[in-house]
Motif scaffolding. Structure first.
Motif, PDB file in Angstrom:
ATOM      1  N   SER A 205       0.361  -1.177   1.118  1.00  0.00           N
ATOM      2  CA  SER A 205       1.248  -0.661   2.047  1.00  0.00           C
ATOM      3  C   SER A 205       0.763  -0.567   3.351  1.00  0.00           C
ATOM      4  O   SER A 205       1.276  -0.780   4.402  1.00  0.00           O
ATOM      5  CB  SER A 205       1.893   0.833   1.533  1.00  0.00           C
ATOM      6  N   ILE A 206      -0.480  -0.242   3.643  1.00  0.00           N
ATOM      7  CA  ILE A 206      -1.038   0.121   4.773  1.00  0.00           C
ATOM      8  C   ILE A 206      -1.306  -1.588   5.333  1.00  0.00           C
ATOM      9  O   ILE A 206      -0.976  -1.600   6.665  1.00  0.00           O
ATOM     10  CB  ILE A 206      -2.688   0.569   4.814  1.00  0.00           C
ATOM     11  N   ARG A 207      -1.708  -2.380   4.376  1.00  0.00           N
ATOM     12  CA  ARG A 207      -1.668  -3.769   5.112  1.00  0.00           C
ATOM     13  C   ARG A 207      -0.281  -4.367   5.763  1.00  0.00           C
ATOM     14  O   ARG A 207      -0.114  -4.840   6.496  1.00  0.00           O
ATOM     15  CB  ARG A 207      -2.414  -4.452   4.209  1.00  0.00           C
ATOM     16  N   GLU A 208       0.649  -4.130   4.754  1.00  0.00           N
ATOM     17  CA  GLU A 208       1.907  -4.653   5.343  1.00  0.00           C
ATOM     18  C   GLU A 208       2.422  -3.818   6.446  1.00  0.00           C
ATOM     19  O   GLU A 208       3.171  -4.621   7.416  1.00  0.00           O
ATOM     20  CB  GLU A 208       3.128  -4.168   3.983  1.00  0.00           C
ATOM     21  N   THR A 209       2.233  -2.640   6.580  1.00  0.00           N
ATOM     22  CA  THR A 209       2.537  -1.768   7.822  1.00  0.00           C
ATOM     23  C   THR A 209       1.866  -2.544   9.068  1.00  0.00           C
ATOM     24  O   THR A 209       2.626  -2.943  10.097  1.00  0.00           O
ATOM     25  CB  THR A 209       2.157  -0.519   7.689  1.00  0.00           C
ATOM     26  N   ALA A 210       0.563  -2.498   9.017  1.00  0.00           N
ATOM     27  CA  ALA A 210      -0.196  -3.252  10.050  1.00  0.00           C
ATOM     28  C   ALA A 210       0.242  -4.685  10.386  1.00  0.00           C
ATOM     29  O   ALA A 210       0.319  -4.831  11.745  1.00  0.00           O
ATOM     30  CB  ALA A 210      -1.720  -3.203   9.569  1.00  0.00           C
ATOM     31  N   GLU A 211       0.517  -5.362   9.353  1.00  0.00           N
ATOM     32  CA  GLU A 211       1.341  -6.674   9.740  1.00  0.00           C
ATOM     33  C   GLU A 211       2.506  -6.581  10.353  1.00  0.00           C
ATOM     34  O   GLU A 211       2.646  -7.316  11.396  1.00  0.00           O
ATOM     35  CB  GLU A 211       1.123  -7.825   8.416  1.00  0.00           C
ATOM     36  N   ARG A 212       3.323  -5.785   9.996  1.00  0.00           N
ATOM     37  CA  ARG A 212       4.608  -5.942  10.465  1.00  0.00           C
ATOM     38  C   ARG A 212       4.647  -5.414  11.791  1.00  0.00           C
ATOM     39  O   ARG A 212       5.472  -6.089  12.618  1.00  0.00           O
ATOM     40  CB  ARG A 212       5.563  -4.634   9.479  1.00  0.00           C
ATOM     41  N   PHE A 213       3.992  -4.569  12.221  1.00  0.00           N
ATOM     42  CA  PHE A 213       3.839  -3.885  13.590  1.00  0.00           C
ATOM     43  C   PHE A 213       2.826  -4.704  14.362  1.00  0.00           C
ATOM     44  O   PHE A 213       2.658  -3.993  15.476  1.00  0.00           O
ATOM     45  CB  PHE A 213       3.736  -2.326  13.710  1.00  0.00           C
ATOM     46  N   GLY A 214       2.010  -5.406  13.930  1.00  0.00           N
ATOM     47  CA  GLY A 214       1.373  -6.347  14.655  1.00  0.00           C
ATOM     48  C   GLY A 214       0.203  -5.562  15.176  1.00  0.00           C
ATOM     49  O   GLY A 214      -0.478  -6.411  16.381  1.00  0.00           O
ATOM     50  N   PHE A 215      -0.473  -4.793  14.444  1.00  0.00           N
ATOM     51  CA  PHE A 215      -1.849  -4.423  14.836  1.00  0.00           C
ATOM     52  C   PHE A 215      -2.878  -4.536  13.743  1.00  0.00           C
ATOM     53  O   PHE A 215      -4.185  -4.252  13.782  1.00  0.00           O
ATOM     54  CB  PHE A 215      -2.044  -2.898  15.295  1.00  0.00           C
ATOM     55  N   ALA A 216      -2.802  -5.437  12.711  1.00  0.00           N
ATOM     56  CA  ALA A 216      -3.653  -5.883  11.671  1.00  0.00           C
ATOM     57  C   ALA A 216      -4.915  -6.390  12.456  1.00  0.00           C
ATOM     58  O   ALA A 216      -6.177  -6.032  11.972  1.00  0.00           O
ATOM     59  CB  ALA A 216      -3.162  -6.731  10.754  1.00  0.00           C
ATOM     60  N   GLY A 217      -4.807  -7.360  13.218  1.00  0.00           N
ATOM     61  CA  GLY A 217      -6.213  -8.118  13.902  1.00  0.00           C
ATOM     62  C   GLY A 217      -6.888  -6.998  14.555  1.00  0.00           C
ATOM     63  O   GLY A 217      -7.941  -7.498  15.097  1.00  0.00           O
ATOM     64  N   TYR A 218      -6.358  -5.766  14.714  1.00  0.00           N
ATOM     65  CA  TYR A 218      -7.294  -4.820  15.739  1.00  0.00           C
ATOM     66  C   TYR A 218      -7.942  -3.848  15.057  1.00  0.00           C
ATOM     67  O   TYR A 218      -8.939  -3.104  15.430  1.00  0.00           O
ATOM     68  CB  TYR A 218      -6.470  -4.121  16.722  1.00  0.00           C
ATOM     69  N   LEU A 219      -7.956  -4.138  13.436  1.00  0.00           N
ATOM     70  CA  LEU A 219      -8.498  -3.071  12.561  1.00  0.00           C
ATOM     71  C   LEU A 219      -9.813  -3.558  12.108  1.00  0.00           C
ATOM     72  O   LEU A 219      -9.904  -4.648  11.833  1.00  0.00           O
ATOM     73  CB  LEU A 219      -7.466  -2.621  11.420  1.00  0.00           C
ATOM     74  N   HIS A 220     -10.820  -2.565  11.883  1.00  0.00           N
ATOM     75  CA  HIS A 220     -12.201  -3.058  11.550  1.00  0.00           C
ATOM     76  C   HIS A 220     -12.212  -2.285  10.046  1.00  0.00           C
ATOM     77  O   HIS A 220     -13.090  -2.635   9.362  1.00  0.00           O
ATOM     78  CB  HIS A 220     -13.281  -2.275  12.079  1.00  0.00           C
ATOM     79  N   TYR A 221     -11.084  -1.505   9.509  1.00  0.00           N
ATOM     80  CA  TYR A 221     -11.316  -0.831   7.980  1.00  0.00           C
ATOM     81  C   TYR A 221      -9.984  -0.398   7.960  1.00  0.00           C
ATOM     82  O   TYR A 221      -8.965   0.141   8.657  1.00  0.00           O
ATOM     83  CB  TYR A 221     -12.178   0.310   8.415  1.00  0.00           C
ATOM     84  N   ILE A 222      -9.582  -0.974   6.471  1.00  0.00           N
ATOM     85  CA  ILE A 222      -8.366  -0.050   5.760  1.00  0.00           C
ATOM     86  C   ILE A 222      -8.739   0.317   4.441  1.00  0.00           C
ATOM     87  O   ILE A 222      -9.549   0.071   3.754  1.00  0.00           O
ATOM     88  CB  ILE A 222      -7.292  -1.114   5.677  1.00  0.00           C
ATOM     89  N   ALA A 223      -8.137   1.693   4.298  1.00  0.00           N
ATOM     90  CA  ALA A 223      -8.437   2.421   3.044  1.00  0.00           C
ATOM     91  C   ALA A 223      -7.152   3.255   2.587  1.00  0.00           C
ATOM     92  O   ALA A 223      -6.705   4.096   3.427  1.00  0.00           O
ATOM     93  CB  ALA A 223      -9.572   3.476   3.243  1.00  0.00           C
ATOM     94  N   GLY A 224      -6.861   2.900   1.370  1.00  0.00           N
ATOM     95  CA  GLY A 224      -5.755   3.559   0.672  1.00  0.00           C
ATOM     96  C   GLY A 224      -6.481   4.476  -0.286  1.00  0.00           C
ATOM     97  O   GLY A 224      -7.595   4.170  -0.683  1.00  0.00           O
ATOM     98  N   TYR A 225      -5.453   5.164  -1.044  1.00  0.00           N
ATOM     99  CA  TYR A 225      -6.158   6.114  -2.172  1.00  0.00           C
ATOM    100  C   TYR A 225      -6.819   5.163  -3.205  1.00  0.00           C
ATOM    101  O   TYR A 225      -7.462   5.857  -4.002  1.00  0.00           O
ATOM    102  CB  TYR A 225      -4.882   7.081  -2.879  1.00  0.00           C
ATOM    103  N   ASP A 226      -6.248   3.760  -3.545  1.00  0.00           N
ATOM    104  CA  ASP A 226      -6.603   3.047  -4.321  1.00  0.00           C
ATOM    105  C   ASP A 226      -7.654   1.996  -3.925  1.00  0.00           C
ATOM    106  O   ASP A 226      -8.018   1.096  -4.799  1.00  0.00           O
ATOM    107  CB  ASP A 226      -5.372   2.419  -5.038  1.00  0.00           C
TER     108      ASP A 226
END
Length: 240
Positions: free
Chosen positions: A135-156
């Motif tokens: 869900s985090i990755r899909e949100t980042a892709e949808r709103f155009g900021f995925a390429g600026y992230l160095h790290y993503i973590a969900g509960y899983d």
């Protein structure tokens, strides 16, 4: 809290921080209750109330399950409140619901521009959410900021759940920063307590989620209306 000028990384919560909680999640909460109640409207209302949302007004109690819980915690709460489904069945059905919610989520600002600006100044950036990683990755892709992230973590993602410190430590490992160089930004006490238990240099609360100044001020170094005020509150922050 550390002196200005020593923060080089910013770890954001997602829902209620990057996304407007009320506009993005109240319809999702109603749908998860419908799923958990297997279509029984009266039971769905009871499940919502038990997990922290008033079924009439939509008000969500700060730090309740619906405000801060991950999928498993919410599923467990729904079962305790009377859902006929098992925790495993609920997790299997709710995780896809939460992932699909990215398509109708409402951001608090132009997230692509916001993250582009911070990235351009040299900050290490991450998102740590009680939602699932997909869900985090899909949100980042949808709103155009995925390429600026160095790290993503969900509960899983294997770093543990909030308010445990693991997501902050994972961010530090991914970026090479020490915890005292990291600002944690979130809308509830799970975020702030995670930052405190990890030894984060700064804890910043925002009011675009379910928390209030009254519920957040004890654990926060700053309470902001939303993330757009971050740099104005900390004008001397400079990443290295």
């Amino acid at each position: 809290m550390v002196p200005n000028g020593t923060i080089n990384g910013i770890l954001f919560d997602k829902d209620g921080t990057l996304l407007d909680y009320a506009k993005s999640w109240l319809p999702v909460n109603r749908e998860l209750a419908r799923i958990a109640a297997e279509g029984d409207g009266e039971l769905a209302d009871r499940l919502l109330a038990a997990c922290g949302m008033d079924p009439v007004t939509g008000h969500v109690v700060p730090d309740s399950l619906l405000a801060a819980g991950n999928t498993t915690e919410i599923a467990e709460g729904l079962v305790r409140a009377g859902s006929p489904l098992s925790v495993a069945q609920l997790v299997e059905r709710l995780d896809p619901l939460f992932s699909s919610a990215a398509r109708s989520a409402v951001p608090v600002t132009d997230l692509a521009g916001f993250f582009r600006d911070l990235h351009g100044k040299g900050y290490k950036l991450g998102v740590a959410s009680s939602d699932n990683e997909r869900s985090i990755r899909e949100t980042a892709e949808r709103f155009g900021f995925a390429g600026y992230l160095h790290y993503i973590a969900g509960y899983d993602s294997g770093h543990g759940a909030k308010p445990e410190p693991g997501m902050v430590f994972g961010f530090c490992k991914a970026t090479g920063l020490a915890p005292e160089q990291v600002a944690v930004v979130g809308d509830n006490n799970h975020d702030l307590h995670m930052g405190r238990s990890a030894g984060a240099g700064l804890r910043v609360a925002v009011l675009t989620g379910t928390g209030s100044i009254a519920s957040l001020s004890e654990a926060a170094d700053h309470c902001l209306n939303d993330i757009t005020e971050l740099e104005s509150v900390l004008p001397r922050l400079q990443a290295v």
